[in-house]
Scaffold this motif. Structure first.
Motif, PDB file in Angstrom:
ATOM      1  N   PHE A  90       1.078  -1.115   0.328  1.00 19.40           N
ATOM      2  CA  PHE A  90       0.151   0.192  -0.211  1.00 19.40           C
ATOM      3  C   PHE A  90       0.836   0.998   0.079  1.00 19.40           C
ATOM      4  O   PHE A  90       1.766   1.406   0.699  1.00 19.40           O
ATOM      5  CB  PHE A  90      -0.959   0.268   1.586  1.00 19.40           C
ATOM      6  N   LEU A  91       0.675   2.319  -0.827  1.00 23.79           N
ATOM      7  CA  LEU A  91       1.325   3.280  -1.214  1.00 23.79           C
ATOM      8  C   LEU A  91      -0.090   4.421  -0.556  1.00 23.79           C
ATOM      9  O   LEU A  91      -0.766   4.521  -0.596  1.00 23.79           O
ATOM     10  CB  LEU A  91       2.007   4.216  -2.242  1.00 23.79           C
ATOM     11  N   THR A  92       0.507   5.152   1.119  1.00 21.89           N
ATOM     12  CA  THR A  92      -0.440   6.540   1.291  1.00 21.89           C
ATOM     13  C   THR A  92       0.194   7.760   1.327  1.00 21.89           C
ATOM     14  O   THR A  92       1.541   7.649   1.015  1.00 21.89           O
ATOM     15  CB  THR A  92      -0.823   5.970   2.897  1.00 21.89           C
ATOM     16  N   GLU A  93      -0.251   8.908   2.038  1.00 24.98           N
ATOM     17  CA  GLU A  93       0.281   9.943   1.495  1.00 24.98           C
ATOM     18  C   GLU A  93       1.519  10.321   2.093  1.00 24.98           C
ATOM     19  O   GLU A  93       2.327  10.722   2.208  1.00 24.98           O
ATOM     20  CB  GLU A  93      -1.311  11.022   2.428  1.00 24.98           C
ATOM     21  N   THR A  94       1.759   9.083   3.324  1.00 22.26           N
ATOM     22  CA  THR A  94       3.155   9.550   4.142  1.00 22.26           C
ATOM     23  C   THR A  94       3.638   7.646   4.137  1.00 22.26           C
ATOM     24  O   THR A  94       4.919   8.760   4.734  1.00 22.26           O
ATOM     25  CB  THR A  94       2.131   9.031   5.990  1.00 22.26           C
ATOM     26  N   GLU A  95       3.546   6.991   3.821  1.00 20.63           N
ATOM     27  CA  GLU A  95       4.246   5.293   3.623  1.00 20.63           C
ATOM     28  C   GLU A  95       4.205   4.805   3.188  1.00 20.63           C
ATOM     29  O   GLU A  95       2.974   4.814   2.160  1.00 20.63           O
ATOM     30  CB  GLU A  95       4.538   5.385   5.194  1.00 20.63           C
ATOM     31  N   LEU A  96       4.922   3.694   2.099  1.00 18.94           N
ATOM     32  CA  LEU A  96       4.902   2.699   1.987  1.00 18.94           C
ATOM     33  C   LEU A  96       5.049   1.499   2.762  1.00 18.94           C
ATOM     34  O   LEU A  96       5.203   1.355   3.426  1.00 18.94           O
ATOM     35  CB  LEU A  96       5.811   2.514   1.004  1.00 18.94           C
ATOM     36  N   LEU A  97       3.812   1.197   2.849  1.00 20.46           N
ATOM     37  CA  LEU A  97       3.485  -0.331   3.736  1.00 20.46           C
ATOM     38  C   LEU A  97       2.955  -1.784   2.775  1.00 20.46           C
ATOM     39  O   LEU A  97       2.795  -1.786   1.981  1.00 20.46           O
ATOM     40  CB  LEU A  97       1.724   0.209   4.449  1.00 20.46           C
ATOM     41  N   PHE A  98       4.221  -3.034   3.846  1.00 18.79           N
ATOM     42  CA  PHE A  98       3.998  -4.149   2.815  1.00 18.79           C
ATOM     43  C   PHE A  98       3.451  -4.920   3.578  1.00 18.79           C
ATOM     44  O   PHE A  98       4.034  -5.076   5.045  1.00 18.79           O
ATOM     45  CB  PHE A  98       5.315  -4.294   2.318  1.00 18.79           C
TER      46      PHE A  98
END
Length: 161
Positions: A90-98
């Protein structure tokens, strides 16, 4: 924007499996016809089973997406493979999450704050993410050029704030 495997991806996966199997069986049976049939049917079956295998994961991560959207704005998401660990990114406005699948050896969530990402490149269809902390992370994703564009745009927005 959700980037996930499309039907043509499963056909390509089936072809990558079916071709060597077909060549092998054709050589073993000394028959070109049996090799071609094995390649076609084996490839189609393999692609179909991979499609069926991935469906539950896509449903699970779509639920996770809905939960995550309550807390953060998701720019894009999709299947990913990081360090031989398959999951959803997931790419959010503040981070890249896996988030890895449960079937992997590692089931820990990985988070990369956008402020830590120094560069994003695409090489040979793979996404390379360079941070201060580690060596570049290689991610195999659907549409790596689109991911690169979204990550760079999100980084630019965080720098402006």
């Amino acid at each position: 924007m959700t980037y996930k495997n499309e039907i043509k991806g499963y056909f390509a996966l089936g072809a990558m499996y079916g071709l060597p199997v077909g060549i092998f069986l054709g050589l073993v049976n000394q028959s070109i016809a049996s090799g071609i049939l094995a390649a076609i049917f084996g490839g189609l079956l393999f692609g179909f089973f991979m499609f069926l295998f991935n469906r539950p994961a896509e449903k699970k991560f779509s639920k996770m997406r809905a939960e995550l959207e309550k807390e953060k704005t998701i720019i894009c998401d999709g299947t990913a493979n990081i360090a031989k660990t398959v999951g959803w990114m997931f790419l959010t406005e503040t981070e890249l999450l896996f988030y890895p699948h449960k079937m992997n050896a590692s089931s820990q969530k990985i988070a990369f704050p956008l402020s830590d990402i120094k560069s994003v490149t695409v090489q040979n269809g793979r996404l390379f993410i360079a941070t201060d902390v580690e060596t570049p992370i290689m991610a195999v994703v659907c549409r790596p050029d689109a991911w690169k564009m979204h990550i760079e745009a999100a980084i630019a927005k965080t720098v402006q704030k």
